[in-house]
Design a protein around this motif. Structure first.
Motif, PDB file in Angstrom:
ATOM      1  N   VAL A  51     -45.766  -6.041 -62.354  1.00  0.00           N
ATOM      2  CA  VAL A  51     -45.404  -5.727 -63.733  1.00  0.00           C
ATOM      3  C   VAL A  51     -45.192  -7.022 -64.501  1.00  0.00           C
ATOM      4  O   VAL A  51     -44.579  -7.965 -64.006  1.00  0.00           O
ATOM      5  N   SER A  52     -45.675  -7.049 -65.741  1.00  0.00           N
ATOM      6  CA  SER A  52     -45.413  -8.169 -66.639  1.00  0.00           C
ATOM      7  C   SER A  52     -44.736  -7.648 -67.895  1.00  0.00           C
ATOM      8  O   SER A  52     -45.136  -6.612 -68.440  1.00  0.00           O
ATOM      9  N   GLY A  53     -43.684  -8.326 -68.343  1.00  0.00           N
ATOM     10  CA  GLY A  53     -42.955  -7.895 -69.532  1.00  0.00           C
ATOM     11  C   GLY A  53     -43.308  -8.738 -70.742  1.00  0.00           C
ATOM     12  O   GLY A  53     -43.159  -9.967 -70.717  1.00  0.00           O
ATOM     13  N   ILE A  54     -43.769  -8.088 -71.808  1.00  0.00           N
ATOM     14  CA  ILE A  54     -44.149  -8.785 -73.037  1.00  0.00           C
ATOM     15  C   ILE A  54     -43.239  -8.314 -74.169  1.00  0.00           C
ATOM     16  O   ILE A  54     -43.256  -7.136 -74.534  1.00  0.00           O
ATOM     17  N   PRO A  55     -42.416  -9.195 -74.736  1.00  0.00           N
ATOM     18  CA  PRO A  55     -41.499  -8.768 -75.801  1.00  0.00           C
ATOM     19  C   PRO A  55     -42.239  -8.499 -77.115  1.00  0.00           C
ATOM     20  O   PRO A  55     -42.931  -9.362 -77.633  1.00  0.00           O
ATOM     21  N   ILE A  56     -42.090  -7.293 -77.617  1.00  0.00           N
ATOM     22  CA  ILE A  56     -42.619  -6.961 -78.937  1.00  0.00           C
ATOM     23  C   ILE A  56     -41.548  -7.188 -79.997  1.00  0.00           C
ATOM     24  O   ILE A  56     -41.821  -7.695 -81.084  1.00  0.00           O
ATOM     25  N   LYS A  57     -40.311  -6.842 -79.669  1.00  0.00           N
ATOM     26  CA  LYS A  57     -39.166  -7.091 -80.545  1.00  0.00           C
ATOM     27  C   LYS A  57     -37.939  -7.339 -79.680  1.00  0.00           C
ATOM     28  O   LYS A  57     -37.481  -6.450 -78.966  1.00  0.00           O
ATOM     29  N   SER A  58     -37.419  -8.559 -79.708  1.00  0.00           N
ATOM     30  CA  SER A  58     -36.255  -8.911 -78.914  1.00  0.00           C
ATOM     31  C   SER A  58     -35.615 -10.182 -79.452  1.00  0.00           C
ATOM     32  O   SER A  58     -36.310 -11.131 -79.830  1.00  0.00           O
ATOM     33  N   LYS A  59     -34.275 -10.210 -79.478  1.00  0.00           N
ATOM     34  CA  LYS A  59     -33.553 -11.383 -79.967  1.00  0.00           C
ATOM     35  C   LYS A  59     -33.376 -12.448 -78.899  1.00  0.00           C
ATOM     36  O   LYS A  59     -33.286 -13.633 -79.210  1.00  0.00           O
TER      37      LYS A  59
END
Length: 270
Positions: A246-254
Motif C-alpha cells: 500500500v502507498s499513501g498519497i495525501p490529497i488533503k492533509s495538514k
C-alpha cells in the motif's frame, strides 16, 4: 458516554472469552454457508472476511513508513483474527511505532493493544452484497519515557463502533467502512469525537486471491478534513499466503506527507 464505552468493551471481552471455548477447526458441514467474496482493504482492514465461517483464522504481520511534516515514523504490527462463530469475527492486534522528530529525538514504544469484533448480519448472494457492524477498542499506552512520571500504564483509549457495506459488480468489489471515533484521555478526562469514512474499490483477478485497487481514507478531526488516497495491490503467493503493498498519497492533509505499508497475510486453516 464513558459508561457506554465500558459496556462495549465488556461485550467485546465476553466475545473473546467465549471464543476460547470454541474449537477453531474448519467444519465441513458449514462449507455451504452463504458467503460473498469481497476484496478486503489493506490499510483499514476487517476482522475476518464478511460472512466468515466458524474456524477461519488469519495472521497478519505488517511494516510501514510514514512521513509527516515534523517527524518520520516507522510502524509495525502483529495481528490475529478468527471467526469464533459463523459470521462473527474477532481480532487482537499489537501495534508498535518508532518515531524520530525534526529535533533528532527518538520515541519507540508499543502503542497499545487493540481488541475488535465484527458481525456480518446480512449476506445476499444474489445481489453480491454483505452488511456488517462492529466495534474496536484500543487501550493506548503512555510514551516509554513517561512510564516513571505517570501513575498508570495507559494514557487513554480509542473507541470505534463501525458499519460496513460491501457490494460486488462482477469482478469489481466496492466497500464502505464508516463510523465515529471516540478518543478519551484519562488525565484530562476529555473525550474527542472524530469521524471516519473509508471507501474502496478493487478489481479481483478471477480464480485467484490477487487484487488491485484504491482505498480512500477520509477523517474529520477538530473540524478539519484529511483525505489520503491509498493505491494497493495484493498478490497470492500460496493458497493460504499473500502479500499486500500500500502507498499513501495525501490529497488533503495538514501534517501528512507520504506513507508506505506492506502486509503479510497467512491463513493457517485454509
Amino acid at each position: 458516554m464513558k459508561l457506554l464505552f465500558t459496556t462495549l468493551l465488556a461485550l467485546t471481552l465476553v466475545n473473546f472469552t467465549n471464543a476460547q471455548e470454541i474449537e477453531l477447526k474448519p467444519n465441513d458441514s458449514l462449507k455451504n454457508l452463504t458467503k460473498v467474496k469481497h476484496a478486503e482493504p489493506l490499510f483499514i482492514d476487517l476482522m475476518r472476511d464478511l460472512g466468515a465461517r466458524k474456524g477461519e483464522a488469519e495472521f497478519n504481520i505488517g511494516y510501514g513508513i510514514l512521513n509527516y511534516k515534523n517527524k518520520k515514523e516507522q510502524n509495525a504490527f502483529i495481528e490475529y483474527e478468527w471467526a469464533a462463530a459463523d459470521r462473527l469475527g474477532l481480532e487482537v492486534e499489537i501495534p508498535l511505532s518508532f518515531t524520530k522528530n525534526n529535533l533528532g529525538q527518538n520515541f519507540n514504544k508499543i502503542d497499545g493493544i487493540k481488541l475488535a469484533t465484527q458481525y456480518t448480519f446480512l449476506v445476499n448472494e444474489k445481489h453480491q452484497t454483505s452488511l456488517a457492524i462492529g466495534y474496536m477498542h484500543e487501550m493506548e499506552f503512555v510514551n516509554t519515557n513517561q512510564f516513571k512520571k505517570e501513575s498508570t500504564l495507559f494514557k487513554g483509549f480509542l473507541a470505534t463502533p463501525f458499519f460496513i457495506a460491501a457490494k460486488n459488480f462482477n469482478q469489481f468489489s466496492t466497500l464502505i467502512y464508516t463510523g465515529p471515533e471516540f478518543e478519551y484521555n484519562f488525565k484530562e478526562k476529555h473525550t474527542q469525537t472524530n469521524w471516519q469514512l473509508n471507501a474502496s474499490v478493487h478489481y479481483m483477478v478471477p480464480n485467484s486471491s490477487h487484487f488491485i485497487g484504491i482505498e480512500n481514507n477520509l477523517r474529520l478531526e477538530k473540524g478539519s478534513i484529511e483525505y489520503i488516497m491509498r493505491p494497493q495491490i495484493k498478490v497470492g503467493i500460496l493458497h493460504n499466503l499473500a502479500i499486500g503493498i500500500v502507498s499513501g498519497i495525501p490529497i488533503k492533509s495538514k501534517e501528512f506527507d507520504l506513507d508506505f505499508l506492506t502486509r503479510i497475510i497467512w491463513e493457517p486453516n485454509f
